[in-house]
Design an enzyme around this catalytic site. Structure first.
Site, PDB file in Angstrom:
ATOM      1  N   ASP A 272       0.777  -1.139   0.015  1.00  0.00           N
ATOM      2  CA  ASP A 272       0.118  -0.130  -0.126  1.00  0.00           C
ATOM      3  C   ASP A 272       0.846   1.153  -0.015  1.00  0.00           C
ATOM      4  OD1 ASP A 272      -1.810   1.946   0.162  1.00  0.00           O
ATOM      5  OD2 ASP A 272      -2.490   1.410   2.282  1.00  0.00           O
ATOM      6  N   LYS A 279       1.803   8.041   0.287  1.00  0.00           N
ATOM      7  CA  LYS A 279       2.110   7.977   1.582  1.00  0.00           C
ATOM      8  C   LYS A 279       3.318   8.813   1.628  1.00  0.00           C
ATOM      9  CE  LYS A 279      -0.280   3.861   3.423  1.00  0.00           C
ATOM     10  NZ  LYS A 279      -1.026   4.678   4.578  1.00  0.00           N
ATOM     11  N   ASP A 290       0.313  -4.908   4.592  1.00  0.00           N
ATOM     12  CA  ASP A 290      -1.272  -4.578   4.355  1.00  0.00           C
ATOM     13  C   ASP A 290      -1.814  -5.694   4.224  1.00  0.00           C
ATOM     14  OD1 ASP A 290      -2.948  -2.549   4.809  1.00  0.00           O
ATOM     15  OD2 ASP A 290      -2.751  -1.570   3.106  1.00  0.00           O
ATOM     16  N   ARG A 353     -11.130  -0.416   2.335  1.00  0.00           N
ATOM     17  CA  ARG A 353     -12.440  -0.541   1.958  1.00  0.00           C
ATOM     18  C   ARG A 353     -13.008  -0.785   0.833  1.00  0.00           C
ATOM     19  NH1 ARG A 353     -12.678   5.297   5.204  1.00  0.00           N
ATOM     20  NH2 ARG A 353     -10.716   4.707   5.611  1.00  0.00           N
TER      21      ARG A 353
HETATM   22  N1  BES Z   1      -3.244   0.260   5.458  1.00  0.00           N
HETATM   23  C1  BES Z   1      -3.509   1.697   5.770  1.00  0.00           C
HETATM   24  C2  BES Z   1      -3.932   1.551   7.107  1.00  0.00           C
HETATM   25  C3  BES Z   1      -2.587   1.612   8.033  1.00  0.00           C
HETATM   26  C4  BES Z   1      -1.824   2.667   8.062  1.00  0.00           C
HETATM   27  C5  BES Z   1      -2.608   0.540   8.905  1.00  0.00           C
HETATM   28  C6  BES Z   1      -0.583   2.398   8.863  1.00  0.00           C
HETATM   29  C7  BES Z   1      -1.218   0.195   9.820  1.00  0.00           C
HETATM   30  C8  BES Z   1      -0.364   0.984   9.582  1.00  0.00           C
HETATM   31  C9  BES Z   1      -4.774   1.955   4.789  1.00  0.00           C
HETATM   32  O1  BES Z   1      -4.971   1.462   3.577  1.00  0.00           O
HETATM   33  C10 BES Z   1      -4.600   3.499   4.944  1.00  0.00           C
HETATM   34  O2  BES Z   1      -4.052   4.237   4.286  1.00  0.00           O
HETATM   35  N2  BES Z   1      -5.706   4.060   5.649  1.00  0.00           N
HETATM   36  C11 BES Z   1      -5.524   5.515   5.747  1.00  0.00           C
HETATM   37  C12 BES Z   1      -7.065   6.149   5.794  1.00  0.00           C
HETATM   38  C13 BES Z   1      -7.274   7.486   5.462  1.00  0.00           C
HETATM   39  C14 BES Z   1      -6.623   8.017   4.011  1.00  0.00           C
HETATM   40  C15 BES Z   1      -8.514   7.938   5.518  1.00  0.00           C
HETATM   41  C16 BES Z   1      -5.240   5.941   7.199  1.00  0.00           C
HETATM   42  O3  BES Z   1      -5.130   5.276   8.009  1.00  0.00           O
HETATM   43  O4  BES Z   1      -4.396   6.890   7.035  1.00  0.00           O
HETATM   44 ZN    ZN Z   2      -4.118  -0.254   3.256  1.00  0.00          ZN
HETATM   45 MN    MN Z   3      -3.981   3.046   2.179  1.00  0.00          MN
END
Ligand code: BES
Ligand code: ZN
Ligand code: MN
Length: 505
Positions: A272, A279, A290, A353
């Site tokens: 991811d 990111k 992920d 999601r």
């Molecule tokens: N895989 C990530 C969530 C995550 C981040 C898990 C860090 C463990 C450590 C997920 O896909 C993600 O990027 N979520 C975002 C959502 C946001 C954009 C609403 C997040 O958590 O920042």
């Molecule tokens: Zn993710």
């Molecule tokens: Mn993500």
């Protein structure tokens, strides 16, 4: 590591067991456990306690070599105050045993702890804790190292000493615990593998291998088949990557043909990057983890298949990479999910999601008894619950309260705990979009809850729970590595379903 049960009674006393080392518990205030007393005809253990070399506090240990019994060594392990042993004390103690065993000159040992004298726990629970602790210390991930460290030292064969009357039940518990440890090792290995090896195709091949080894049914859908199913939301996440997406369905049909299955859905993003909503660079390597939801589904299926669980369980894994490129999905793009609901993708990093919603629609066809999805879904879940509890979400009616109760109890009994958070209409409002049926993000407040609210919209046709394992699936820092969670919770949940024939519907 090889495990077995050795039963003892008056005819086969503990003191005659020939072994490199026997581990027994001692308590504070110079008290000996029943097993320690059985070994102490010559007063060697009592003298060691009297000398003050071991306090008996949980996790303290002392190795004796001049044993005067058949065992070459006695390892004394502190369990705290007599009659006051909690599962925490027991866990600290078995981890101390595991540490000692790992460096011992002996290759075989006996574990003679008071397995059935821990508060609110039965021998099955403490046997599981013991096996998991010993296997955790033995776990190595060196698949990517050019030179593998030889495991020359330490105990490799461990017998659990059990009173003869309890030996039969202990054998079942031991077999289930070893199966669980095997499942967790698979989950850890898949998590720890880098994303250039552990691709969606690799996960699909792992599922196929499990199917072959354990006689499971497997089906892997490719991009064309997903297009035919109109999985527009899932496919939008794959737009920026050259790596082929896979949709994996793995079935353990151990129950009656007519019994509704429990379905486990695991997020399988093998990397991811965030996509166009890229990111930050620091720590981005950890986004190879992920796919830990997917890995926990495969690990749980491996565990229950080895156990031969009499339950129908279906694992479903939507898997792809989330990458930026000229063909990647852009913020503002609107996609149509398999359910027909449209989604405005305001942030391409909220991709979990987007793949899960189509999988949750797909599983309607199984008319499930219950669906549990498992996902490293939100960083916000780490902010809320840290690394101790997975986040648990369900709707709030009787059937869902019952399912949540089963999952929480399974977590508690295995030490793989979850904590429930709410799903309410007031949070649903944060997902409002000006241009589609919903947005894929709900803003900064309550990020894990709005993510769960998004999934909830795709699960109206069955009883459903969501586990956010962002904080529990792996560790960062010096001890970076997958934990194997929540395989213990999921396996216990499924085992309990057979035991009590509970249904959430
Ligand atoms: N895989 C990530 C969530 C995550 C981040 C898990 C860090 C463990 C450590 C997920 O896909 C993600 O990027 N979520 C975002 C959502 C946001 C954009 C609403 C997040 O958590 O920042
Ligand atoms: Zn993710
Ligand atoms: Mn993500």
């Amino acid at each position: 590591m090889d495990f077995s049960i050795k039963s003892f009674d008056a005819k086969n006393p503990l003191s005659t067991l020939k072994t490199g080392c026997i581990a027994v518990a001692v308590f504070e205030d110079g008290k000996l456990s029943r097993e320690a007393k059985l070994l102490d005809a010559k007063g060697v253990i009592a003298a060691a306690l009297k000398s003050g070399d071991i306090s008996g506090k949980p996790g303290t240990s002392l190795l004796l070599r001049d044993t005067h019994i058949a065992a070459a060594r006695i390892l004394l392990i502190g369990l705290g105050k007599e009659g006051d042993t909690t599962d925490k004390h027991f866990n600290v103690a078995v981890h101390a045993v595991a540490r000692s065993f790992a460096t011992l000159g002996a290759s075989d040992a006996v574990l003679a702890l008071p397995f059935s004298q821990v508060k609110h726990r039965d021998a099955g629970d403490t046997i599981r804790s013991s096996v998991l602790a010993l296997r955790e210390h033995a776990y190595r991930f060196d698949a990517m190292k050019s030179k593998k460290e030889a495991m020359s030292h330490g105990v490799k064969k461990i017998a659990l000493a059990i009173p003869a009357a309890e030996a039969a039940a202990a054998k079942t518990a031991l077999a289930q615990s070893v199966a669980l440890a095997n499942g967790m090792d698979l989950t850890k290995d898949l998590g720890n593998l880098p994303a250039n090896i552990c691709t969606p195709t690799y996960l699909a091949n792992t599922a196929k291998k499990l199917a072959k080894d354990f006689k499971l049914d497997v089906e892997v859908l490719d991009r064309k088949q997903m297009q035919a199913l109109k999985m527009g939301s899932f496919l939008s996440v794959t737009n920026g990557t050259a790596e082929a997406p896979k949709f994996i369905v793995l079935k353990h049909l151990g129950g009656k043909a007519k019994d509704a299955p429990v379905v486990l859905v695991g997020k399988g993003i093998t990397f991811d990057s965030g996509g166009i909503s890229l990111k930050p660079g620091a720590g981005m390597d950890e986004m190879k983890y992920d796919m830990c939801g997917a890995a926990s589904v495969l690990g749980t299926l491996r565990a229950i298949a080895e156990i031969g669980l009499k339950l129908n369980v279906i694992g479903v894994i939507p898997s792809c990479e989330n990458m930026p490129s000229g063909t990647a999905t852009k913020p503002g793009d609107v996609v149509t999910s398999m359910s027909g609901q449209t989604i405005e993708i305001l942030n391409t990093d909220a991709e979990g999601r987007l793949i899960l919603c189509d999988a949750l629609t797909y599983v309607e066809r199984f008319k499930p008894a219950a669906v549990v999805d498992i996902a490293t879904l939100t960083g916000a879940c780490i902010t809320a619950l840290g690394h101790h509890n997975s986040g648990l979400f369900t709707r709030h009616d009787d059937a869902h309260d019952a399912l949540a109760g089963e999952l929480l109890a399974a977590g508690k009994s295995t030490g793989d705990t979850a904590w429930r958070l709410p799903i309410e209409d007031s949070y649903q409002e944060q997902l409002k979009s000006n241009f589609a049926d919903m947005a894929n993000i709900g803003g900064a407040p309550a990020g894990s809850i709005t993510a769960a609210c998004f999934l909830e919209r795709y699960t109206k046709k069955y009883t459903w729970a969501h586990l956010d394992i962002a904080g529990t699936a792996w560790k960062s820092g010096a001890a970076k590595g997958a934990t194997g969670r929540p395989v213990p919770l999921l396996t216990a949940f499924l085992l309990n379903r057979v035991g009590s024939k509970k249904t959430a519907q």
